[in-house]
Write a protein that holds these residues in place. Structure first.
Motif, short mmCIF file in Angstrom:
data_model
loop_
_atom_site.label_atom_id
_atom_site.label_comp_id
_atom_site.label_asym_id
_atom_site.label_seq_id
_atom_site.Cartn_x
_atom_site.Cartn_y
_atom_site.Cartn_z
N ASN B 32 0.81 -1.22 0.00
CA ASN B 32 0.00 0.00 0.00
C ASN B 32 0.85 1.27 0.00
N LEU B 37 -1.22 4.32 -1.62
CA LEU B 37 -2.54 4.31 -0.99
C LEU B 37 -2.40 4.60 0.50
N LEU B 48 -8.53 4.81 -0.83
CA LEU B 48 -8.66 3.81 -1.87
C LEU B 48 -9.48 4.36 -3.04
N ALA B 52 -7.66 2.18 -8.13
CA ALA B 52 -6.67 1.36 -7.42
C ALA B 52 -7.27 0.06 -6.87
N PHE B 56 -5.30 -3.22 -5.45
CA PHE B 56 -5.40 -3.36 -3.99
C PHE B 56 -5.86 -4.78 -3.63
#
Lengths: 226, 166
Positions: B32, B37, B48, B52, B56
């Motif tokens: 992340n 993020l 988020l 993405a 993710f």
């Protein structure tokens, strides 16, 4: 058993601290100076050809150094920039400029020059939004001249003027100069990068990464109250 | 079909649950941070955006798989003289390499400035094929899990076809 847990915790702590230090290194906030050590000032950075949102006399200036092919620049343009505009630019507290940090490929330079040609017709931000809303994969050809001309038509630019501007590479030196400022003077290492400073050039800070609105909110509020 | 008996065998010991969780959290943070993020400075923030979500989800699957596979490898290492699974190393390193927007980050910048056009080509490849690379990483880690499962449970299986042929 206990020894194993202790070793595990130490290993995880080392991993996490390495990650955090890498992250902080990549996204550090520093005093922004040029190669000679003197501070950057808005008058050095903002010329008549620099696309600007808001009033340059606003207390704080936010300059984005971006590449139209960069996915994270696209994320900033789609997710964060509208919130900054709504909260700070529309109220006259912040002005936002765009400079070109064209590192991804040759098409990045073409797109940057095309956006400056759109700026000649006072439609830089429409062109900017159109490119980021329809961004394709890097170096896949979506930012080549032919497609950029189609975008120009779509947003209602005078094609004859636009084509002449783009085909003559009118803004090649401007784009190269912006890149030089980003790489050699401010020493940014990724896109999007930001230079945030008061309009008298004081309290400059740099930021690299597609940070969310909360981060900009904190920095801008500090600048506005400082 | 992947066997669950080796999972039960390894994770009946709480140490391995703890180890797997620790590894998962470490890789969750790593992915992340690289994916821009999760930010630690100037404010701690996680967000988020819609674009993405696929990366993710895939990177979290990789984090979970790395947690499980590493813990199982540690179990093997401590309980036998079997070697670590090579596919674990390739799967996890591929996952890490493809976990970030390479061309935007300082990784891409280093590639571009150090290796010129070859660096640019590599950077573009890693960015454009990010999702297929993450999926490949997941496949390799699943294969790694499968080979560990075979190592842990294989010794209890009698191969009757070979027995008959002797």
């Amino acid at each position: 058993m206990k020894k194993g847990i202790i070793v595990g915790v130490i290993v995880a702590a080392v991993i996490v601290s390495i990650i955090v230090s890498i992250a902080n290194n990549d996204t550090s906030i520093n005093e922004s100076t040029d190669a000679t050590g003197s501070k950057q000032s808005p008058s050095n950075l903002i010329t008549k050809d620099t696309p600007l949102k808001g009033d340059l006399s606003a207390p704080v200036l936010l300059i984005e150094f971006g590449d139209f092919q960069c996915p994270n620049c696209g994320r900033f343009a789609r997710e964060t920039a509208p919130l900054i505009e709504e909260a700070y630019i529309n109220s006259g507290q912040v002005s936002m400029a765009f400079k070109h940090f064209t590192i991804i490929g040759p098409d990045s330079k073409t797109a940057a020059m095309a956006s400056q040609c759109a700026n000649d017709q006072a439609k830089f931000w429409e062109f900017h939004d159109e490119l980021y809303q329809n961004q394709g994969p890097e170096n896949s050809g979506w930012a080549k001249t032919d497609n950029l001309k189609k975008v120009a038509s779509k947003i209602g630019l005078d094609r004859q003027i636009f084509d002449s501007c783009l085909d003559s590479n009118k803004y090649q030196s401007l784009v190269e100069n912006d890149l030089n400022i980003a790489v050699n003077q401010i020493k940014f290492k990724g896109t999007p990068s930001f230079l945030i400073l008061k309009n008298d050039g004081s309290l400059p800070e740099t930021l690299t990464g597609a940070y969310p609105f909360a981060t900009f909110q904190k920095i801008l509020d500090e600048k506005l109250s400082g | 079909m992947l066997g669950l008996s080796s999972l039960k065998l390894v994770f009946s010991n709480r140490f391995y649950i703890f180890l797997a969780s620790l590894i998962f959290i470490s890789f969750f943070i790593l992915f992340n941070v690289l994916g821009e993020l999760l930010f630690f400075l100037p404010v701690f923030v996680f967000y988020l955006p819609q674009d993405a979500i696929p990366v993710f989800v895939l990177s979290n699957v990789i984090s979970v798989l790395i947690g499980i596979v590493v813990s199982m490898n540690v179990y093997i290492f401590r309980h036998s003289k079997l070697k670590l699974s090579k596919s674990f190393f390739s799967g996890s390193s591929l996952g890490i390499v493809s976990g970030a927007c390479t061309s935007c980050s300082s990784i891409g910048f280093v590639l571009l400035t150090s290796f010129g056009s070859a660096g640019a080509a590599l950077s573009t490849f890693l960015s454009v094929y990010q999702i297929p690379l993450l999926v490949s990483s997941i496949m390799i880690l699943i294969w790694s899990y499968y080979s560990i499962d075979k190592k842990l449970t294989g010794s209890c299986i009698l191969d009757y076809s070979q027995k008959d042929s002797v």
